[in-house]
Design an enzyme around this catalytic site. Structure first.
Site: not given
Length: 324
Positions: A127, A225, A254-255
């Site tokens: 991203e 987000c 990553s999240n």
């Protein structure tokens, strides 16, 4: 032993849901489909889709493809990817998350307005690579909110117009910590830049682009987000409510790393797995060797619900039935 499966704050986010749905539809129609990079940062789900016919490729292979279909995943891509696709007559199925698409546009416009763009994010995350591409690869990427890595600051210019944005899946407290530390850093070189940075909205950017408005020298836009960040408190409470926690996610997510850290901070008996093969019997016993009272099963925005259900069923069958 009670098994609690988190269905409210775990599982695919909307962006990933859309990507997986499109991929499944095309594969069900027996279409040839390539994915530029892992379609989602979960190896178990990637393997499932590859078994249905999806082929995962890297950038080098992508550049050599001709006259075929390629899926752009939810993370998004830089402009040069689309230019390559046009040259090679590739049919692009673009499933970039709408939140990411909006962020790419924000980054692009800020650059056009002459701002140095700082991205709070991870350098190699797809991203971030995509967002940086919309800044002509000139953005300053900072992962460490405390500004502890001098390598990240080599190209930072504290004397020019600057805008701070974020990778959509980074942590909110870290973003605002970085903003505060940047304010201090800029104040060291120029007292006029020492005041708090100004929060901007889409309408402010549009007004500046059309010439009917202006923006301050140092600005920030919280682009994290909220569907992702809103899970933080829920997972924290979920982890507290259970004797132990099994957190299911891909190692590349990553999240997943962020959310697992939240679970671990709330409940030290939180364990990270990719699939059932990673489970260890000792996790489900207390210090006296008795079964724990409850097990919470949760996961990342890149973890499919079917995998969480699989883990829950496996634990139930292995431990509840055995202990009965």
């Amino acid at each position: 032993m009670k098994i609690n499966l988190d269905r409210t704050s775990s599982g695919f986010c909307i962006g990933v849901q859309g990507t997986i749905h499109v991929a499944e539809e095309k594969l069900a129609a027996k279409e040839t489909l390539f994915s530029l990079g892992d379609v989602v940062h979960n190896e178990v789900e990637v393997k499932r889709l590859e078994n249905l016919g999806l082929t995962t490729i890297d950038e080098a292979v992508f550049k050599e493809l001709q006259n075929t279909s390629v899926l752009i995943r939810a993370h998004g891509e830089p402009p040069e990817t689309y230019a390559t696709a046009e040259r090679n007559k590739l049919d692009i199925t673009d499933t970039t998350c709408p939140v990411v698409s909006k962020l790419q546009r924000t980054a692009r416009l800020l650059c056009q307005l002459g701002y140095q763009v700082i991205i709070y994010g991870k350098h190699t995350h797809p991203e971030v690579i995509g967002i940086n591409g919309h800044c002509s690869n000139r953005a300053v990427i900072i992962k460490h909110a405390d500004l502890s890595d001098p390598e990240e600051l080599k190209t930072l210019d504290t004397t020019i117009k600057t805008a701070l944005i974020s990778q959509t899946t980074m942590d909110v407290p870290g973003f605002y910590e970085l903003k505060t530390n940047l304010e201090k850093r800029f104040a060291e070189s120029d007292e006029t830049a020492g005041k708090p940075w100004t929060a901007i909205r889409d309408i402010d950017i549009t007004a500046a682009m059309t010439g009917i408005g202006t923006m301050p020298r140092t600005v920030f836009k919280d682009t994290i987000c909220r569907q992702v960040s809103s899970r933080n408190k829920k997972l924290h409470d979920f982890a507290l409510a259970n004797s132990c926690v099994i957190f299911v996610a891909g190692r590349k997510s990553s999240n997943g790393q962020v959310l697992f850290g939240i679970c671990r901070s709330a409940n030290p008996r939180s364990y990270f797995i990719e699939d059932i093969e990673d489970l260890e019997d000792s996790w489900f016993r207390d210090n006296e060797g008795s079964p724990v009272e409850s097990i919470g099963i949760c996961g990342a925005t890149s973890t499919p619900m079917w995998l969480l259900e699989k883990v829950a069923e496996f634990i139930d069958g292995r431990f509840n039935h055995r202990d009965a």
